[in-house]
Design a protein around this motif. Structure first.
Motif, mmCIF file in Angstrom:
data_model
loop_
_atom_site.group_PDB
_atom_site.id
_atom_site.type_symbol
_atom_site.label_atom_id
_atom_site.label_comp_id
_atom_site.label_asym_id
_atom_site.label_seq_id
_atom_site.Cartn_x
_atom_site.Cartn_y
_atom_site.Cartn_z
ATOM 1 N N PHE A 1 -3.648 57.205 47.139
ATOM 2 C CA PHE A 1 -4.790 56.852 48.743
ATOM 3 C C PHE A 1 -3.868 55.816 49.047
ATOM 4 O O PHE A 1 -3.152 54.799 47.803
ATOM 5 C CB PHE A 1 -5.838 56.778 47.865
ATOM 6 N N ASN A 2 -4.321 55.760 50.181
ATOM 7 C CA ASN A 2 -4.003 54.266 50.440
ATOM 8 C C ASN A 2 -5.327 53.645 51.219
ATOM 9 O O ASN A 2 -6.144 54.377 51.843
ATOM 10 C CB ASN A 2 -2.080 54.206 51.607
ATOM 11 N N ILE A 3 -6.000 52.439 51.350
ATOM 12 C CA ILE A 3 -6.787 52.016 51.799
ATOM 13 C C ILE A 3 -6.036 50.783 53.395
ATOM 14 O O ILE A 3 -4.827 50.145 52.986
ATOM 15 C CB ILE A 3 -7.037 50.510 50.919
ATOM 16 N N LYS A 4 -6.521 51.472 54.496
ATOM 17 C CA LYS A 4 -6.100 50.625 55.414
ATOM 18 C C LYS A 4 -5.742 48.981 55.992
ATOM 19 O O LYS A 4 -6.789 48.515 55.231
ATOM 20 C CB LYS A 4 -6.745 51.254 56.529
ATOM 21 N N GLY A 5 -4.537 48.832 56.082
ATOM 22 C CA GLY A 5 -4.398 47.324 55.953
ATOM 23 C C GLY A 5 -3.874 46.754 54.728
ATOM 24 O O GLY A 5 -4.270 45.598 54.847
ATOM 25 N N MET A 6 -4.075 47.737 53.696
ATOM 26 C CA MET A 6 -4.041 46.886 52.121
ATOM 27 C C MET A 6 -2.763 47.353 51.759
ATOM 28 O O MET A 6 -2.106 48.724 51.253
ATOM 29 C CB MET A 6 -5.118 47.278 51.174
ATOM 30 N N ASP A 7 -1.950 46.735 50.850
ATOM 31 C CA ASP A 7 -0.786 46.914 50.046
ATOM 32 C C ASP A 7 -0.927 47.687 49.193
ATOM 33 O O ASP A 7 -1.890 47.234 48.275
ATOM 34 C CB ASP A 7 -0.345 45.945 49.488
ATOM 35 N N CYS A 8 -0.559 48.485 48.550
ATOM 36 C CA CYS A 8 -1.091 49.456 47.730
ATOM 37 C C CYS A 8 -0.518 48.414 46.378
ATOM 38 O O CYS A 8 -1.588 48.567 45.654
ATOM 39 C CB CYS A 8 -0.348 50.764 47.734
ATOM 40 N N HIS A 9 -0.019 47.820 46.495
ATOM 41 C CA HIS A 9 -0.020 47.529 45.191
ATOM 42 C C HIS A 9 -1.214 46.064 44.847
ATOM 43 O O HIS A 9 -1.207 45.728 43.442
ATOM 44 C CB HIS A 9 1.911 46.097 44.262
ATOM 45 N N ASN A 10 -1.525 45.050 45.843
ATOM 46 C CA ASN A 10 -2.497 44.597 46.297
ATOM 47 C C ASN A 10 -3.291 45.413 45.070
ATOM 48 O O ASN A 10 -4.714 44.452 44.349
ATOM 49 C CB ASN A 10 -2.801 43.693 47.073
ATOM 50 N N VAL A 11 -3.163 46.637 45.473
ATOM 51 C CA VAL A 11 -5.241 47.346 45.347
ATOM 52 C C VAL A 11 -5.197 47.630 44.318
ATOM 53 O O VAL A 11 -6.184 47.199 42.903
ATOM 54 C CB VAL A 11 -5.235 48.446 46.986
ATOM 55 N N ALA A 12 -3.954 47.678 43.727
ATOM 56 C CA ALA A 12 -4.349 48.696 41.888
ATOM 57 C C ALA A 12 -4.067 46.911 40.812
ATOM 58 O O ALA A 12 -4.853 46.961 40.030
ATOM 59 C CB ALA A 12 -2.543 48.621 41.778
ATOM 60 N N LYS A 13 -3.703 45.969 41.598
ATOM 61 C CA LYS A 13 -3.879 44.330 40.838
ATOM 62 C C LYS A 13 -5.645 44.088 41.153
ATOM 63 O O LYS A 13 -5.794 44.016 39.518
ATOM 64 C CB LYS A 13 -3.419 43.455 41.698
ATOM 65 N N MET A 14 -5.918 44.120 42.240
ATOM 66 C CA MET A 14 -7.382 44.151 41.947
ATOM 67 C C MET A 14 -8.331 45.236 41.182
ATOM 68 O O MET A 14 -9.487 44.609 41.049
ATOM 69 C CB MET A 14 -8.194 44.253 43.990
ATOM 70 N N LEU A 15 -7.897 46.119 41.431
ATOM 71 C CA LEU A 15 -8.749 47.246 40.324
ATOM 72 C C LEU A 15 -8.716 46.791 38.725
ATOM 73 O O LEU A 15 -9.753 47.008 38.289
ATOM 74 C CB LEU A 15 -7.889 48.710 40.678
ATOM 75 N N GLU A 16 -7.510 45.966 38.709
ATOM 76 C CA GLU A 16 -7.556 45.397 36.771
ATOM 77 C C GLU A 16 -8.252 44.389 36.925
ATOM 78 O O GLU A 16 -8.866 44.458 36.033
ATOM 79 C CB GLU A 16 -5.855 45.567 36.658
ATOM 80 N N SER A 17 -7.911 43.539 37.710
ATOM 81 C CA SER A 17 -8.369 42.622 37.634
ATOM 82 C C SER A 17 -9.914 42.495 37.292
ATOM 83 O O SER A 17 -10.496 41.313 37.067
ATOM 84 C CB SER A 17 -7.352 40.693 38.147
ATOM 85 N N SER A 18 -10.873 42.937 38.607
ATOM 86 C CA SER A 18 -12.259 42.962 38.243
ATOM 87 C C SER A 18 -12.780 43.645 37.720
ATOM 88 O O SER A 18 -13.656 43.822 36.763
ATOM 89 C CB SER A 18 -12.699 43.723 39.680
ATOM 90 N N LYS A 19 -12.441 45.270 37.124
ATOM 91 C CA LYS A 19 -13.446 46.111 35.928
ATOM 92 C C LYS A 19 -11.557 46.548 35.392
ATOM 93 O O LYS A 19 -12.269 47.518 34.586
ATOM 94 C CB LYS A 19 -13.402 47.226 36.886
ATOM 95 N N LYS A 20 -10.889 46.546 34.678
ATOM 96 C CA LYS A 20 -10.021 46.340 33.692
ATOM 97 C C LYS A 20 -9.814 48.295 34.323
ATOM 98 O O LYS A 20 -9.677 49.073 33.378
ATOM 99 C CB LYS A 20 -10.086 46.612 32.557
ATOM 100 N N ILE A 21 -9.655 48.390 35.597
ATOM 101 C CA ILE A 21 -9.126 49.873 35.967
ATOM 102 C C ILE A 21 -7.535 49.728 36.546
ATOM 103 O O ILE A 21 -6.903 49.326 36.887
ATOM 104 C CB ILE A 21 -9.958 49.930 37.821
ATOM 105 N N MET A 22 -6.834 50.848 35.445
ATOM 106 C CA MET A 22 -5.788 51.118 35.280
ATOM 107 C C MET A 22 -5.114 52.204 36.130
ATOM 108 O O MET A 22 -5.658 53.173 35.263
ATOM 109 C CB MET A 22 -4.917 51.418 34.254
#
Ligand SMILES: Cc1ncc(COP(=O)(O)O)c(C=O)c1O
Length: 405
Positions: free
Chosen positions: A336-357
């Motif tokens: 998926f993609n979040i409208k207006g967000m870079d995919c790599h930034n989304v992945a980084k945010m997921l890991e830094s908040s809840k260790k989601i890889m």
């Protein structure tokens, strides 16, 4: 409820899960159970030696264990003979072995799809450059599912080979191999299936599907890194040219000539990754014990929960799914993609908040993303140890990111 499926019990078998991570990058690489890690150590601690050369007891043990692994893999895909299972380093090597052994010539046609991993695109493009073969691309439907009519239209009497992905690593869509196989064989061509994403997650019977060659990787199915398989029908493998040659691939040689080994050794050149192969056999044993169908149902449950939890954002266009909207058509993959967000930034945010890889980017399917003009996606891919709570936590975190855009 899947009868007898106990995810908490399964999780205890995976030591790395004690790090409290949420591991959703299984399409890239799966985690390893302790039984596989122990099997690797067993080889190094108890009988480290090579097979097929020396005649001492360590060497004999290696041969026995490698043969057991070969039989285990053969049972998983229902091969007729265990010698039809060739061990390689990965799917990529298996595909390259075939591409370079078929003896394709200028003007010969190969058909692939528009959703192939680079591993099933580049070897053919290389042959196009070097030998002048013709590579034809079967276009998918708008929703990224397979279009049989488009495929059938491409086949001609010059088509020698069809090589298609079984389950796409891009979006989880499963291609109709039985129908593809019928059309391919009706036209006197051969079929290879890239099973890197299907063998770990879905039951595949090479005889029922009438597959000529099948490629997959151990590291995506609980096995060690650097292990892979090329399955081929016996009569085809026997006729096929060798790719890499040297030690173990010949019965005898002199200064002028050599006598080719029988399958599988004909294709297994040089000293093998015995520990890896034996560990791979253990991984297959583990998967068969849990039941591939049970795993498939479990993954779909996780993906359904994610898809349902985010359905309002999908409807509103704030989240864009790669592939079909219907979760049943995407197996365990939520790309998926979040409208207006870079995919790599989304992945980084997921890991830094809840260790989601997760995995972000083009997932080695650059050709598809480039054609669509999309920079990549975030890919969640579930496996046997993911929990419903992990799916809920992931959906909550995505919702938080959508709010701050
Ligand atoms: C569909 C598909 N094909 C081929 C490959 C290549 O696998 P490997 O890197 O193990 O050779 C992958 C890996 O992600 C894949 O998903």
């Amino acid at each position: 409820m899947i009868f007898g499926y106990n995810v908490e019990k399964i999780r205890k078998d995976f030591p790395v899960l004690s790090k409290k991570i949420i591991y959703f990058d299984n399409a890239c690489m799966s985690l390893k159970p302790l039984s596989v890690i122990n099997k690797l150590n067993e080889y190094y601690n108890e009988y480290t030696a090579c097979a097929g050369r020396s005649s001492h007891s360590f060497a004999e043990r290696v041969e026995t264990e490698v043969e057991k692994a070969r039989q285990e893999v053969g049972k998983l895909i229902n091969s007729k003979h265990s010698s039809e299972v060739i061990f390689t380093r990965n799917t990529t090597e298996s595909i390259n072995l075939i591409a370079n052994s078929l003896g394709l010539e200028k003007g010969d046609e190969v058909i692939i799809t528009d959703k192939e991993h680079n591993s099933n695109l580049i070897p053919w493009l290389k042959l196009k450059k070097e030998k002048g073969i013709v590579v034809k691309i079967a276009e998918s439907n708008k929703d990224n599912t397979f279009n049989l009519e488009n495929f059938e239209r491409l086949i001609t009497d010059k088509t020698k080979f069809v090589s298609v992905v079984h389950v796409s690593n891009l979006d989880g869509v499963e291609n109709p191999i039985k129908e593809i196989s019928k059309i391919t064989h009706k036209n006197n061509a051969l079929l290879m299936v890239d099973g890197a994403q299907s063998i770990p997650h879905t039951e595949v019977d090479v005889r029922k599907l009438d597959i000529d060659f099948l490629c997959f990787s151990g590291h995506k199915m609980l096995g060690p890194t650097g292990t892979g398989v090329l399955y081929g029908k016996k009569e085809l493998l026997e006729k096929l040219n060798q790719f890499i040659v040297g030690g173990e691939t010949v019965i005898d040689s002199n200064y002028n000539d050599y006598k080719v080994e029988n399958i599988p050794m004909k294709f297994e050149a040089g000293l093998q990754d015995y520990a890896g192969i034996i560990g791979f056999g253990e991984a297959v044993r583990y998967l068969r014990k849990i039941g591939i169908n049970n795993i498939k149902k479990h993954e779909l449950k996780i993906n359904s929960l994610i898809t349902e939890s985010l359905s309002d954002l999908i409807e509103e266009g704030k989240i864009n799914i790669i592939g079909p909207k219907e979760v049943e058509k995407r197996s365990g993959i939520f790309s998926f993609n979040i409208k207006g967000m870079d995919c790599h930034n989304v992945a980084k945010m997921l890991e830094s908040s809840k260790k989601i890889m997760t995995r972000s980017g083009m997932h080695c399917v650059h050709s598809w993303f480039n054609k669509k003009g999309i920079n990549g996606s975030v890919r969640v891919s579930a496996y046997l140890y993911n929990t419903e709570q992990e799916a809920i936590t992931f959906a909550e975190e995505v919702r938080k990111i959508v709010k701050i855009v």
